[in-house]
Design a protein around this motif. Structure first.
Motif, PDB file in Angstrom:
ATOM      1  N   LYS A 122      13.235 -11.006   2.582  1.00  0.00           N
ATOM      2  CA  LYS A 122      13.222  -9.559   2.326  1.00  0.00           C
ATOM      3  C   LYS A 122      12.133  -8.849   3.129  1.00  0.00           C
ATOM      4  O   LYS A 122      12.390  -7.854   3.799  1.00  0.00           O
ATOM      5  CB  LYS A 122      12.974  -9.272   0.832  1.00  0.00           C
ATOM      6  CG  LYS A 122      14.111  -9.647  -0.076  1.00  0.00           C
ATOM      7  CD  LYS A 122      13.790  -9.305  -1.531  1.00  0.00           C
ATOM      8  CE  LYS A 122      12.613 -10.084  -2.091  1.00  0.00           C
ATOM      9  NZ  LYS A 122      12.810 -11.534  -2.120  1.00  0.00           N
ATOM     10  N   THR A 123      10.909  -9.384   3.045  1.00  0.00           N
ATOM     11  CA  THR A 123       9.787  -8.727   3.724  1.00  0.00           C
ATOM     12  C   THR A 123       9.924  -8.857   5.246  1.00  0.00           C
ATOM     13  O   THR A 123       9.713  -7.885   5.981  1.00  0.00           O
ATOM     14  CB  THR A 123       8.452  -9.337   3.238  1.00  0.00           C
ATOM     15  OG1 THR A 123       8.390  -9.188   1.819  1.00  0.00           O
ATOM     16  CG2 THR A 123       7.260  -8.637   3.872  1.00  0.00           C
ATOM     17  N   THR A 124      10.324 -10.029   5.691  1.00  0.00           N
ATOM     18  CA  THR A 124      10.510 -10.263   7.130  1.00  0.00           C
ATOM     19  C   THR A 124      11.564  -9.318   7.697  1.00  0.00           C
ATOM     20  O   THR A 124      11.388  -8.743   8.774  1.00  0.00           O
ATOM     21  CB  THR A 124      10.954 -11.734   7.354  1.00  0.00           C
ATOM     22  OG1 THR A 124       9.998 -12.587   6.729  1.00  0.00           O
ATOM     23  CG2 THR A 124      11.066 -12.067   8.823  1.00  0.00           C
TER      24      THR A 124
ATOM     25  N   THR B   4       7.128  -2.122  -2.306  1.00  0.00           N
ATOM     26  CA  THR B   4       7.108  -2.042  -3.769  1.00  0.00           C
ATOM     27  C   THR B   4       6.689  -3.367  -4.406  1.00  0.00           C
ATOM     28  O   THR B   4       6.729  -3.516  -5.619  1.00  0.00           O
ATOM     29  CB  THR B   4       8.491  -1.620  -4.345  1.00  0.00           C
ATOM     30  OG1 THR B   4       9.363  -2.758  -4.366  1.00  0.00           O
ATOM     31  CG2 THR B   4       9.113  -0.517  -3.524  1.00  0.00           C
ATOM     32  N   ASP B   5       6.272  -4.317  -3.567  1.00  0.00           N
ATOM     33  CA  ASP B   5       5.874  -5.626  -4.080  1.00  0.00           C
ATOM     34  C   ASP B   5       4.367  -5.634  -4.340  1.00  0.00           C
ATOM     35  O   ASP B   5       3.596  -5.248  -3.465  1.00  0.00           O
ATOM     36  CB  ASP B   5       6.243  -6.706  -3.052  1.00  0.00           C
ATOM     37  CG  ASP B   5       6.087  -8.107  -3.615  1.00  0.00           C
ATOM     38  OD1 ASP B   5       5.501  -8.264  -4.705  1.00  0.00           O
ATOM     39  OD2 ASP B   5       6.546  -9.054  -2.949  1.00  0.00           O
ATOM     40  N   TYR B   6       3.956  -6.082  -5.547  1.00  0.00           N
ATOM     41  CA  TYR B   6       2.505  -6.099  -5.832  1.00  0.00           C
ATOM     42  C   TYR B   6       1.764  -7.095  -4.954  1.00  0.00           C
ATOM     43  O   TYR B   6       0.558  -7.027  -4.819  1.00  0.00           O
ATOM     44  CB  TYR B   6       2.229  -6.332  -7.320  1.00  0.00           C
ATOM     45  CG  TYR B   6       2.706  -7.648  -7.869  1.00  0.00           C
ATOM     46  CD1 TYR B   6       1.979  -8.804  -7.660  1.00  0.00           C
ATOM     47  CD2 TYR B   6       3.885  -7.734  -8.620  1.00  0.00           C
ATOM     48  CE1 TYR B   6       2.411 -10.023  -8.158  1.00  0.00           C
ATOM     49  CE2 TYR B   6       4.324  -8.930  -9.132  1.00  0.00           C
ATOM     50  CZ  TYR B   6       3.584 -10.077  -8.893  1.00  0.00           C
ATOM     51  OH  TYR B   6       4.013 -11.273  -9.378  1.00  0.00           O
TER      52      TYR B   6
ATOM     53  N   ALA C 260       2.180  -7.062  -1.882  1.00  0.00           N
ATOM     54  CA  ALA C 260       1.884  -6.164  -0.761  1.00  0.00           C
ATOM     55  C   ALA C 260       1.878  -6.848   0.610  1.00  0.00           C
ATOM     56  O   ALA C 260       1.082  -6.520   1.485  1.00  0.00           O
ATOM     57  CB  ALA C 260       0.574  -5.408  -1.013  1.00  0.00           C
ATOM     58  N   ASN C 261       2.788  -7.805   0.791  1.00  0.00           N
ATOM     59  CA  ASN C 261       2.868  -8.505   2.080  1.00  0.00           C
ATOM     60  C   ASN C 261       3.203  -7.566   3.227  1.00  0.00           C
ATOM     61  O   ASN C 261       2.662  -7.694   4.319  1.00  0.00           O
ATOM     62  CB  ASN C 261       3.947  -9.600   2.035  1.00  0.00           C
ATOM     63  CG  ASN C 261       3.578 -10.730   1.100  1.00  0.00           C
ATOM     64  OD1 ASN C 261       2.401 -10.961   0.835  1.00  0.00           O
ATOM     65  ND2 ASN C 261       4.569 -11.431   0.580  1.00  0.00           N
ATOM     66  N   LEU C 262       4.111  -6.637   2.966  1.00  0.00           N
ATOM     67  CA  LEU C 262       4.526  -5.712   4.028  1.00  0.00           C
ATOM     68  C   LEU C 262       3.348  -4.816   4.436  1.00  0.00           C
ATOM     69  O   LEU C 262       3.091  -4.619   5.627  1.00  0.00           O
ATOM     70  CB  LEU C 262       5.717  -4.873   3.554  1.00  0.00           C
ATOM     71  CG  LEU C 262       6.356  -3.936   4.572  1.00  0.00           C
ATOM     72  CD1 LEU C 262       6.894  -4.692   5.787  1.00  0.00           C
ATOM     73  CD2 LEU C 262       7.479  -3.125   3.930  1.00  0.00           C
TER      74      LEU C 262
ATOM     75  N   VAL D 122      13.040  -0.042   2.095  1.00  0.00           N
ATOM     76  CA  VAL D 122      12.270  -0.446   0.916  1.00  0.00           C
ATOM     77  C   VAL D 122      12.275  -1.967   0.770  1.00  0.00           C
ATOM     78  O   VAL D 122      13.339  -2.592   0.778  1.00  0.00           O
ATOM     79  CB  VAL D 122      12.862   0.186  -0.365  1.00  0.00           C
ATOM     80  CG1 VAL D 122      12.037  -0.198  -1.594  1.00  0.00           C
ATOM     81  CG2 VAL D 122      12.970   1.708  -0.235  1.00  0.00           C
ATOM     82  N   ASP D 123      11.075  -2.530   0.629  1.00  0.00           N
ATOM     83  CA  ASP D 123      10.929  -3.961   0.354  1.00  0.00           C
ATOM     84  C   ASP D 123      10.615  -4.122  -1.127  1.00  0.00           C
ATOM     85  O   ASP D 123       9.851  -3.338  -1.689  1.00  0.00           O
ATOM     86  CB  ASP D 123       9.786  -4.519   1.211  1.00  0.00           C
ATOM     87  CG  ASP D 123       9.624  -6.026   1.062  1.00  0.00           C
ATOM     88  OD1 ASP D 123      10.610  -6.707   0.688  1.00  0.00           O
ATOM     89  OD2 ASP D 123       8.509  -6.533   1.320  1.00  0.00           O
ATOM     90  N   THR D 124      11.201  -5.113  -1.772  1.00  0.00           N
ATOM     91  CA  THR D 124      11.000  -5.272  -3.222  1.00  0.00           C
ATOM     92  C   THR D 124      10.472  -6.660  -3.592  1.00  0.00           C
ATOM     93  O   THR D 124      10.515  -7.593  -2.796  1.00  0.00           O
ATOM     94  CB  THR D 124      12.324  -5.066  -4.001  1.00  0.00           C
ATOM     95  OG1 THR D 124      13.262  -6.048  -3.562  1.00  0.00           O
ATOM     96  CG2 THR D 124      12.882  -3.675  -3.774  1.00  0.00           C
TER      97      THR D 124
HETATM   98 MG   LIG Z   1       8.443 -10.364   0.130  1.00  0.00          MG
END
Ligand SMILES: [Mg+2]
Ligand SMILES: Nc1ncnc2c1ncn2[C@@H]1O[C@H](COP(=O)(O)OP(=O)(O)O)[C@@H](O)[C@H]1O
Length: 264
Positions: free
Chosen positions: A15-17, A38-40, A42-44, A120-122
């Motif tokens: 997802k993030t990639t 939106t991921d805690y 916060a990789n993105l 949006v990344d989740t």
């Molecule tokens: Mg991710």
């Protein structure tokens, strides 16, 4: 603005990639893109060296004071933050808890005027924050990894959750669903040159809603580690690299085409 959310029940599926690389690719094509993390975890955000708890997505749900950070002329980000993991509990007692992002965006439409795409990344779950993002989305892209449990089973699990949410989230007066998002599936991290991968590639083509096929390749890991989109990595122009980039370009074009078609 076309709003596209990458969502999946599982972590590690890309997802993030894909948010990072597909978003950067759109920006390189001249579109104005805003990424939303939106991921805690916060990789993105950390890909852009943004580590903060100030004026992040979290503030959408508290004081409304959000700052969009500009990366370059075509790319911006609304960062995520570790505090986002507290949201699930905070939101439980709120009325309209799945539509707070929608309402905040309606009140801040001017902040988004310049953008063609929101990507949006989740976090891997179907929680309240993810539902807020699906509620604003035109399209949801679900990366699925070929696995021992099977692509179709993961797809079905996702479909069931999405259907439940669509049925729950209805306008009380008209009883029509408030969720317009069209769901598409992407085969992600597809390993090559095994008998099972060939069989897999043939079988997914027949699945309705399937739009793209992203191979498992080292460049994606390099992209994550070097915090650079794959198309900006300095590669030797070997034939295999050229072929790989052509393949990914074709798949990204497939995603673009599928997400530009009229929502019906
Ligand atoms: Mg991710
Ligand atoms: N197509 C791919 N080929 C090779 N490695 C990949 C690919 N997609 C993702 N990865 C790697 O897998 C790991 C998990 O990917 P990530 O995008 O963070 O998944 P998610 O956001 O769904 O949890 C990362 O280390 C990333 O570099």
């Amino acid at each position: 603005m076309n709003i596209i959310t990458f969502s999946a029940s599982k972590g590690g599926v890309g997802k993030t990639t894909l948010s990072f690389n597909y978003g950067s690719w759109l920006a390189s094509k001249g579109y104005k893109v805003i990424l939303v993390d939106t991921d805690y975890q916060a990789n993105l955000s950390s890909t852009f060296n943004i580590f903060t708890n100030e004026n992040t997505l979290f503030n959408v749900f508290t004081d409304g004071n959000v700052e969009i950070r500009k990366i370059n002329d075509n790319l911006s980000i609304l960062p995520g933050a570790p505090t986002l993991d507290k949201l699930e509990v905070i939101l439980q007692s709120k009325i309209n808890r799945e539509f707070l992002m929608m309402m905040w965006m309606q009140d801040h439409a001017d902040m988004f005027e310049e953008f063609d795409f929101m990507i949006v990344d989740t976090h891997p779950e179907f929680g309240t924050l993810t539902k807020n993002m699906i509620a604003i989305s035109d399209h949801v892209l679900v990366p699925l990894e070929p696995s021992e449990y099977g692509f179709t089973q993961s797809k079905n699990q996702y479909d069931i959750r999405m259907d439940e949410f669509k049925k729950e989230a209805v306008d009380l007066k008209t009883r029509t669903s408030l969720i317009d998002a069209k769901v598409h599936y992407i085969a992600s991290r597809v390993k090559h040159n095994t008998a099972s991968s060939h069989a897999f590639e043939e079988s997914i083509k027949t699945i309705p809603g399937f739009i793209a096929n992203i191979p498992e390749r080292e460049v994606f890991n390099t992209s994550t580690l070097e915090k650079k989109p794959i198309f900006e990595l300095n590669h030797q122009n070997t034939q295999s690299n050229i072929n790989l980039f052509n393949t990914i370009e074709t798949q990204f074009n497939n995603i673009l085409k599928a997400t530009q078609e009229e929502n019906s």
